[in-house]
Design a protein around this motif. Structure first.
Motif, short mmCIF file in Angstrom:
data_model
loop_
_atom_site.label_atom_id
_atom_site.label_comp_id
_atom_site.label_asym_id
_atom_site.label_seq_id
_atom_site.Cartn_x
_atom_site.Cartn_y
_atom_site.Cartn_z
N SER A 1 0.84 -1.20 0.00
CA SER A 1 0.00 0.00 0.00
C SER A 1 0.88 1.25 0.00
CB SER A 1 -0.90 0.01 1.24
OG SER A 1 -0.11 0.19 2.42
N GLY A 2 0.24 2.39 -0.27
CA GLY A 2 0.92 3.67 -0.16
C GLY A 2 1.69 4.06 -1.41
N GLU A 3 2.27 5.26 -1.32
CA GLU A 3 3.06 5.80 -2.42
C GLU A 3 4.54 5.49 -2.22
OE1 GLU A 3 2.42 9.94 -2.86
OE2 GLU A 3 0.40 9.70 -3.70
N THR A 4 5.26 5.56 -3.31
CA THR A 4 6.70 5.35 -3.25
C THR A 4 7.33 6.34 -2.27
OG1 THR A 4 6.72 4.59 -5.53
CG2 THR A 4 8.83 5.28 -4.60
N THR A 5 8.22 5.83 -1.46
CA THR A 5 8.86 6.66 -0.43
C THR A 5 10.27 7.03 -0.87
OG1 THR A 5 7.63 5.46 1.27
CG2 THR A 5 9.52 6.76 2.00
N THR A 6 10.59 8.32 -0.75
CA THR A 6 11.95 8.79 -1.05
C THR A 6 12.42 9.70 0.07
OG1 THR A 6 11.13 10.71 -2.29
CG2 THR A 6 11.57 8.69 -3.54
N CYS A 7 13.71 9.85 0.17
CA CYS A 7 14.32 10.75 1.14
C CYS A 7 15.12 11.80 0.38
CB CYS A 7 15.23 9.99 2.11
SG CYS A 7 14.35 8.86 3.21
N GLN A 8 14.76 13.06 0.59
CA GLN A 8 15.39 14.14 -0.16
C GLN A 8 15.93 15.19 0.78
OE1 GLN A 8 12.62 15.64 -3.05
NE2 GLN A 8 12.08 13.61 -3.82
N MET A 9 16.98 15.89 0.33
CA MET A 9 17.52 16.99 1.11
C MET A 9 16.67 18.23 0.86
SD MET A 9 21.66 16.59 0.76
CE MET A 9 21.90 17.82 2.03
#
Length: 804
Positions: free
Chosen positions: A759-767
């Motif tokens: 489930s859910g949207e793609t997760t990313t980590c950004q500065m």
């Protein structure tokens, strides 16, 4: 002179009927193993068709075994010839008993041998020797290396000092012994005809040592070419033989990584040395064929892995029943191996599970499941790499783990080449069972009873060439009277051209007897046997599991004097089974089909069910059973395969004055109580009723364990982030977060859905600024610059709300 010669020939034939005729049945007598119980053996059967003790030993060889019953002269010059290839020198002891020495072999299983008493001119005696994988060999048959971790990490930081080993002195009958190092190496181009494995003597660590059962030494580094040998073991043998003598009486340690004798560079900086080796292995793997696509997927849960006994078996290196010492899989509590090697490349599969029952993956842990380029247990026809049991696996899958993971911290190289297989395409097998007096539950869940007397087809699959037959016999009460009910007394089976395996009630009926092609097998020394086209596992006298190359498994359990038989079939058998266990296709309506295609639709019609069962009586032409007693000959071979005159009692005999009735009511409750009550009252035995109850519940547990589950597959943490949770089955929740200085976009939590998707949207980590800070910009802009705010809201602001 011609007449005299003919007379001598006639006398020779009458005196030596079994000479070079073992397994045959002659006109006047028999040289077949069944002759012992039929009491029709030729007089010299035991002389030429020999049994030995012990009957098994390590694949390394060196076991001294005695030939039973046969007599030898002091002047006999014994040569033992194994597999028509390898000859070893035997001897005659002071009691005129002949001895053979088992050779170093490159295969496991029953190996035929012949014995000559005239120094190899003629070979007249025949027997079989069981060659055993060193990892499966009983510890009493091996020398023991004390503190194996010290041996296999020797030369790495803070690991040194003297090494110790012990052995049972009775394994080597000599006052003085030599301690020798032997190594294994494979040469030639992989997967070519030139690819060969070779054990070789390297050097001796001690000569003329007292046979005290213990040896200590401080290892020195080896020079070239000895240091090139990185896996091997030590051999203790009599000092009367020259160094490196082949196939002499000896006891061996288990094979291991030879860290303690590697070159000086290893001791100077083991991590750098190991990294170079790891990189070289990685480059070699780049040139080798891809085997990952043809190996079987792992079961999703520990329960499935332990229940799927036709395709998976406990890995002896990580066994929860023995304390879960998982050296190569830290964090796991139990591992299983795929029983069969992959068809083309003979690769293996290993599946490991944690204390919650979840599969451990290498993307999450160094202790995860790993596939193997070479199956640890080898693969028929053995002999050549990568099919050499144990040793090929050491070179391609274990040493590389030492290089990359244990002797250096570079596991990413290893797991790139040995990634875990998850279970998204794993398909559970279907289970059918026969138990009690006897009751049947088909692969599709139809329950019924059939109390015919005779021999019947439990299941047959013509397309898969698998046949399983069952023999039933009347129940006999303790007072000797016969009951109008039957029980399963023997099961015989074969797949393709495999050996015929028969499991039957022993005499007395407190154990199960296993026969291979009508010859009784002993499991007193070893619990596992590699046979032709089939594996047999019997850890105790009441428990036998038979495994075929198709993935079919047959479990036989002795309970309360009855045989419970569970048949496990993988998905490839769907729509291809017939017999008393029905058609495996998920549709219970077509399970009760007679051998001529008629359907019995009324499961409550006892007479109809009886006729259905009777239709599956086998023919003598197709029987797989052994008839080695007058009783079996008269009651089954020379009698109708279905005894129409035997009419069972179809309903439970109820008598309000029967004291056993109330006891049966107390014992038998819940689902399956009807079967428990019937068997208790018919057999006049609470023990048999309880055995039926236990068998029914056990089958239900197996069916529950084998329920399909949904897997969404491994979920990776975002770049510059981490995750919490390593379960990936339906309902599992994985939480994601970002490292300091990074902002999470997308969903913080993902749930595995019944569709197999997260489930859910793609997760990313950004500065950069957080979504909340960006929203503040949106809010300020909306009050001062409405047009700009519209644009921002359409992009950044909406993204913020979605991320909450």
């Amino acid at each position: 002179s011609v007449a005299v010669g003919m007379t001598k020939d006639i006398l020779l034939i009458s005196h030596s009927n079994c000479k070079r005729k073992c397994g045959g049945k002659l006109e006047s007598c028999s040289c077949h193993a069944t002759c012992v119980s039929l009491d029709n053996c030729c007089a010299d059967y035991g002389e030429y068709c020999v049994d030995v003790t012990p009957y098994s030993g390590s694949i390394f060889g060196g076991t001294d075994f005695v030939v039973l019953k046969a007599t030898f002269n002091e002047s006999s010059q014994i040569i033992c010839w194994f597999n028509d290839e390898i000859k070893t020198v035997g001897y005659v002891d002071t009691d005129s008993r002949g001895h053979c020495i088992s050779p170093l072999l490159y295969e496991t299983g029953l190996v035929p041998f012949q014995i000559s008493t005239d120094n190899g001119t003629t070979f007249s005696r025949h027997g079989a020797w069981l060659s055993v994988h060193p990892g499966k060999l009983d510890p009493s048959f091996k020398a023991t290396i004390i503190n194996a971790t010290q041996w296999q990490y020797y030369g790495t930081p803070k690991v040194g000092g003297p090494l110790d080993m012990t052995w049972n002195t009775s394994q080597v009958r000599a006052e003085k012994v030599n301690i020798e190092l032997w190594g294994y190496m494979e040469k030639g181009d992989p997967y070519s005809e030139s690819w060969q494995g070779k054990w070789e003597y390297l050097y001796s660590l001690g000569r003329d040592q007292p046979n005290s059962g213990a040896f200590r030494f401080v290892p020195k580094t080896a020079g070239k070419p000895f240091s090139d040998w990185e896996v091997g073991c030590l051999r203790i043998s009599p000092s009367t033989h020259p160094d490196g003598a082949w196939n002499v009486q000896a006891v061996w340690t288990e094979d291991h990584a030879l860290a303690w004798h590697l070159e000086d560079k290893f001791r100077q900086d083991s991590a750098v040395w190991a990294l170079d080796k790891c990189k070289a292995w990685d480059q070699l793997e780049e040139t080798l064929p891809d085997f990952l696509s043809e190996i079987i997927d792992c079961p999703c849960t520990l329960a499935q892995a332990r229940a799927d006994t036709g395709r998976f078996h406990t890995d002896y290196g990580c066994d929860m029943e023995k304390g879960s010492v998982c050296t190569y899989h830290p964090g796991s509590v139990h591992c299983v191996r795929a029983i069969q090697a992959s068809p083309k490349f003979a690769a293996g599969q290993q599946c490991c599970y944690d204390h919650t029952g979840a599969q451990v993956l290498t993307d999450d842990s160094i202790g995860g499941s790993t596939p193997d380029r070479a199956h640890d247990w080898g693969s028929p026809p053995f002999v050549k790499p990568p099919r050499v049991p144990g040793f090929s696996h050491w070179l391609y899958d274990v040493l590389s783990f030492y290089y990359c993971c244990l002797w250096s911290d570079n596991c990413h190289y290893y797991f790139k080449r040995r990634p875990s297989s998850d279970c998204r395409t794993y398909q559970v097998p279907k289970a059918g069972v026969v138990f009690g007096d006897p009751h049947f539950i088909t692969f599709d869940g139809v329950s019924y009873s059939f109390n015919g007397k005779g021999e019947y087809t439990i299941m047959v699959s013509e397309s898969k060439e698998l046949t399983i037959q069952g023999r039933t016999e009347p129940v006999i009460l303790t007072n000797g009277s016969m009951v109008k009910a039957t029980k399963l007394s023997a099961v015989a089976m074969r797949e393709g051209t495999s050996d015929i395996i028969e499991v039957r009630l022993g005499n007395p009926q407190d154990h199960l007897q296993v026969l291979q092609n009508q010859t009784s097998l002993s499991f007193s020394e070893q619990s596992w046997m590699d046979l032709k086209g089939v594996f047999v596992f019997s850890p105790n006298p009441t428990n036998v599991t038979v495994m075929f190359p198709s993935g079919a498994g047959v479990e036989l359990r002795l309970r309360g004097g009855t045989m419970t038989t569970t048949v496990l079939l993988p998905e490839v058998f769907k729509d291809f089974t017939r017999g008393l266990l029905g058609k495996m296709n998920g549709d219970p309506k077509d399970d009760l089909v007679t051998s001529d295609g008629q359907t019995e639709s009324d499961q409550g019609n006892a007479e109809g069910l009886f006729n259905f069962g009777a239709s599956w009586a086998i023919l003598n032409e197709s029987t797989l059973f052994t008839y080695d007693s007058e009783h079996l000959l008269n009651s089954y071979l020379h009698a109708p395969k279905h005894h129409a005159s035997f009419r069972p009692v179809f309903s439970i005999p109820e008598d309000p004055n029967d004291p056993l009735g109330s006891q049966a009511s107390e014992l038998c409750s819940g689902e399956g109580s009807l079967y428990c009550r019937y068997d208790t009252l018919m057999a006049r035995s609470l023990e048999m009723g309880n055995a039926t109850r236990v068998s029914f519940q056990s089958h239900r547990s197996v069916v529950e364990d084998l329920e399909p589950v949904v897997s969404c597959g491994w979920l990776s943490p975002p770049t510059n982030g981490k995750k919490e949770g390593t379960r990936y089955l339906q309902g599992a929740v994985v939480k994601l977060s970002c490292d300091s200085g990074y902002v999470l976009w997308g969903s913080e939590e993902h749930t595995c859905l019944g569709t197999g998707q997260w489930s859910g949207e793609t997760t990313t980590c950004q500065m950069g600024p957080s979504p909340r800070e960006l929203y503040s910009v949106c809010h300020q802009a909306s009050t001062s610059l409405p047009l700009v705010a519209d644009l921002l809201y359409a992009t950044v602001c909406t993204h913020y709300w979605k991320s909450l």
